[in-house]
Design a protein around this motif. Structure first.
Motif, short mmCIF file in Angstrom:
data_model
loop_
_atom_site.label_atom_id
_atom_site.label_comp_id
_atom_site.label_asym_id
_atom_site.label_seq_id
_atom_site.Cartn_x
_atom_site.Cartn_y
_atom_site.Cartn_z
N VAL A 27 -56.87 23.74 -25.32
CA VAL A 27 -57.46 23.36 -24.34
C VAL A 27 -56.60 22.42 -23.51
O VAL A 27 -56.54 22.09 -22.23
N ALA A 28 -56.28 21.31 -24.25
CA ALA A 28 -55.80 20.17 -23.53
C ALA A 28 -54.47 20.19 -23.19
O ALA A 28 -54.12 20.08 -22.08
N LEU A 29 -53.72 21.17 -23.83
CA LEU A 29 -52.28 21.37 -23.59
C LEU A 29 -52.20 22.22 -21.90
O LEU A 29 -51.41 21.94 -21.07
N GLU A 30 -53.19 23.10 -21.98
CA GLU A 30 -53.54 23.79 -20.53
C GLU A 30 -53.63 22.96 -19.54
O GLU A 30 -53.37 23.11 -18.48
N ASP B 61 -43.36 21.37 -23.57
CA ASP B 61 -43.11 22.65 -23.59
C ASP B 61 -42.91 23.33 -25.02
O ASP B 61 -43.56 24.43 -25.06
N ALA B 62 -42.40 22.68 -25.76
CA ALA B 62 -42.60 23.22 -27.28
C ALA B 62 -44.02 23.50 -27.82
O ALA B 62 -44.27 24.41 -28.63
N GLU B 63 -44.93 22.61 -27.34
CA GLU B 63 -46.21 22.77 -27.97
C GLU B 63 -46.90 24.05 -27.11
O GLU B 63 -47.74 24.73 -27.77
N LEU B 64 -46.64 23.96 -25.80
CA LEU B 64 -47.15 25.05 -25.00
C LEU B 64 -46.53 26.43 -25.69
O LEU B 64 -47.46 27.48 -25.76
N THR B 65 -45.34 26.53 -26.00
CA THR B 65 -44.89 27.74 -26.68
C THR B 65 -45.48 28.10 -27.98
O THR B 65 -46.04 29.30 -28.27
N ARG B 66 -45.82 26.65 -28.62
CA ARG B 66 -46.50 27.24 -30.21
C ARG B 66 -47.67 27.81 -29.93
O ARG B 66 -48.07 28.48 -30.80
N ASP C 287 -28.69 17.61 -21.81
CA ASP C 287 -29.57 18.08 -20.81
C ASP C 287 -30.58 17.04 -20.52
O ASP C 287 -31.11 16.47 -21.23
N TRP C 288 -31.09 17.25 -19.20
CA TRP C 288 -31.97 16.42 -18.74
C TRP C 288 -32.61 17.17 -17.48
O TRP C 288 -31.98 17.75 -16.64
N PRO C 289 -33.95 17.07 -17.13
CA PRO C 289 -35.24 16.29 -17.83
C PRO C 289 -35.73 17.24 -19.10
O PRO C 289 -36.63 16.53 -19.88
N THR C 290 -35.49 18.50 -19.09
CA THR C 290 -36.06 19.17 -20.35
C THR C 290 -34.75 19.81 -20.97
O THR C 290 -33.59 20.03 -20.40
N ARG C 291 -35.10 20.40 -22.35
CA ARG C 291 -34.04 21.11 -22.86
C ARG C 291 -34.82 22.40 -23.38
O ARG C 291 -36.07 22.38 -23.69
N THR C 292 -34.07 23.47 -23.79
CA THR C 292 -34.83 24.71 -24.38
C THR C 292 -35.36 24.27 -25.60
O THR C 292 -34.45 24.33 -26.58
N PRO C 293 -36.35 24.59 -25.70
CA PRO C 293 -36.89 24.44 -27.15
C PRO C 293 -36.45 25.41 -28.31
O PRO C 293 -36.59 26.43 -27.64
N VAL C 294 -36.22 25.12 -29.70
CA VAL C 294 -36.03 26.25 -30.51
C VAL C 294 -37.44 27.02 -30.61
O VAL C 294 -38.42 26.43 -30.21
N ALA C 295 -37.36 28.01 -31.25
CA ALA C 295 -38.62 29.08 -31.53
C ALA C 295 -39.75 28.00 -32.12
O ALA C 295 -39.56 27.83 -33.30
N ALA C 296 -40.79 27.56 -31.45
CA ALA C 296 -41.70 26.86 -32.11
C ALA C 296 -42.33 27.59 -33.18
O ALA C 296 -42.80 28.86 -32.99
N VAL C 297 -42.69 27.13 -34.39
CA VAL C 297 -43.55 27.88 -35.52
C VAL C 297 -45.08 28.06 -34.79
O VAL C 297 -45.67 26.99 -34.50
N PRO C 298 -45.46 29.24 -34.88
CA PRO C 298 -46.99 29.36 -34.02
C PRO C 298 -47.86 28.53 -34.95
O PRO C 298 -47.79 28.18 -36.16
N ALA C 299 -49.01 27.68 -34.15
CA ALA C 299 -49.94 26.89 -34.73
C ALA C 299 -50.56 27.58 -36.00
O ALA C 299 -51.16 26.72 -36.58
#
Length: 241
Positions: free
Chosen positions: A75-78, A107-112, A227-239
Motif C-alpha cells: 500500500v505505502a510503496l504504491e 525500485d527494488a522494493e516495488l519489484t519485490r 550509474d546515477w540517479p538509479t541503477r538496475t536492481p538485481v532480481a529482488a527476492v519476493p516478499a
C-alpha cells in the motif's frame, strides 16, 4: 524564473540497512516545496522483516513499533511511487541526497512486491532528479572533508534538527540545495534537462576517480556505482519468501 523557485519534490527513506537489493524501507517522506510553502507527507511501513538494532539506533523505529503501526508495504510503496512518478511526469524535479540509494531501493522494493518501478511507470529513466551530494562534489570539487548530509548542513549553514528522520532529512536536503545554488548561481541558470545530464556525467567521473583510488590503495570490493540517479536492481527476492 529558475527551477529553484519550485515546485520541487524532496524524497528520503530510512531503511533496515544499506544494501539496495536486500534491505527494506521502514519510513519515507515526500516534501513538496512550492510558492505556497512546504508540504510534508510521511509513511511508516511494516517491512515484514526484523529491523536490525543498528538500524533502529539510527532512525528510532523498532521491529515491534513498525509491525504495530506500520502500513503494509504494498500500500505505502504504491502511494509513494505514484507521487514520485507523477511529479517526474509533470517535469517537477525529485530532490534526494544520495539519490541513487533512495530511488534504487524504492525500485527494488516495488519489484519485490510485484509493483511497477518508477521508470516503468514513466516509460523512461527517472528524470529530472537533483542530488545536492552530486552537485556539491561537482561545484566544490576540491573542498576537503566529509560530505554526508550533516556535513553539508554545516558547510551551507543549514539547521539540522533531528537528522535521520526522513521528513527532517528531506527538509534539510531542500535547504542545502537552496544554499548551494546561492553559492553557485550558474546551477540555477541551467534548465533541468541540462542539469540532470551534468549530474549523470559528474557522478560517473567521481565514481571512476574514486574507484581508481581504491584500486591504488589495494582495496577489494565493488567500489562506487557509476550509474546515477538509479541503477538496475538485481532480481529482488519476493516478499513472500
Amino acid at each position: 524564473m529558475s527551477w529553484i523557485e519550485g515546485p520541487l519534490l524532496g524524497f528520503d527513506t530510512e531503511t533496515t540497512g544499506v544494501d539496495v537489493d536486500s534491505d527494506r524501507i521502514v519510513t519515507a517522506a515526500l516534501v513538496r516545496r512550492d510558492a505556497s510553502g512546504t508540504h510534508i507527507r510521511t509513511w511508516l511501513i511494516d517491512p515484514g522483516v526484523e529491523i536490525p538494532a543498528a538500524a533502529s539506533a539510527i532512525h528510532g523505529i523498532t521491529t515491534a513499533h513498525a509491525h504495530a503501526h506500520g502500513a503494509p508495504p504494498v500500500v505505502a510503496l504504491e502511494e509513494i511511487a505514484t507521487q514520485v512518478a507523477a511529479a517526474l511526469s509533470d517535469g517537477i524535479p525529485v530532490v534526494a541526497f544520495n539519490a541513487c540509494y533512495d530511488l534504487s531501493i524504492l525500485d527494488a522494493e516495488l519489484t519485490r512486491h510485484g509493483l511497477a518501478t518508477v521508470p516503468d511507470r514513466l516509460g523512461r529513466p527517472a528524470a529530472p532528479v537533483l542530488d545536492p551530494l552530486v552537485l556539491d562534489r561537482h561545484a566544490d570539487r576540491y573542498r576537503r572533508g566529509k560530505r554526508k548530509l550533516v556535513d553539508l548542513c554545516g558547510v551551507y549553514e543549514v539547521g539540522t534538527g533531528s537528522l535521520h528522520s526522513a521528513d527532517v532529512d528531506v527538509v534539510a536536503t531542500l535547504d542545502v540545495l537552496a544554499r548551494l545554488v546561492e553559492r553557485f548561481p550558474d546551477l540555477a541558470e541551467l534548465d533541468l534537462g541540462a542539469l540532470h545530464a551534468r549530474q549523470v556525467a559528474a557522478h560517473r567521473a567521481w565514481a571512476e576517480e574514486f574507484n581508481a583510488w581504491r584500486t591504488g590503495q589495494g582495496m577489494a570490493g565493488p567500489g562506487a556505482e557509476a550509474d546515477w540517479p538509479t541503477r538496475t536492481p538485481v532480481a529482488a527476492v519476493p516478499a513472500s519468501l
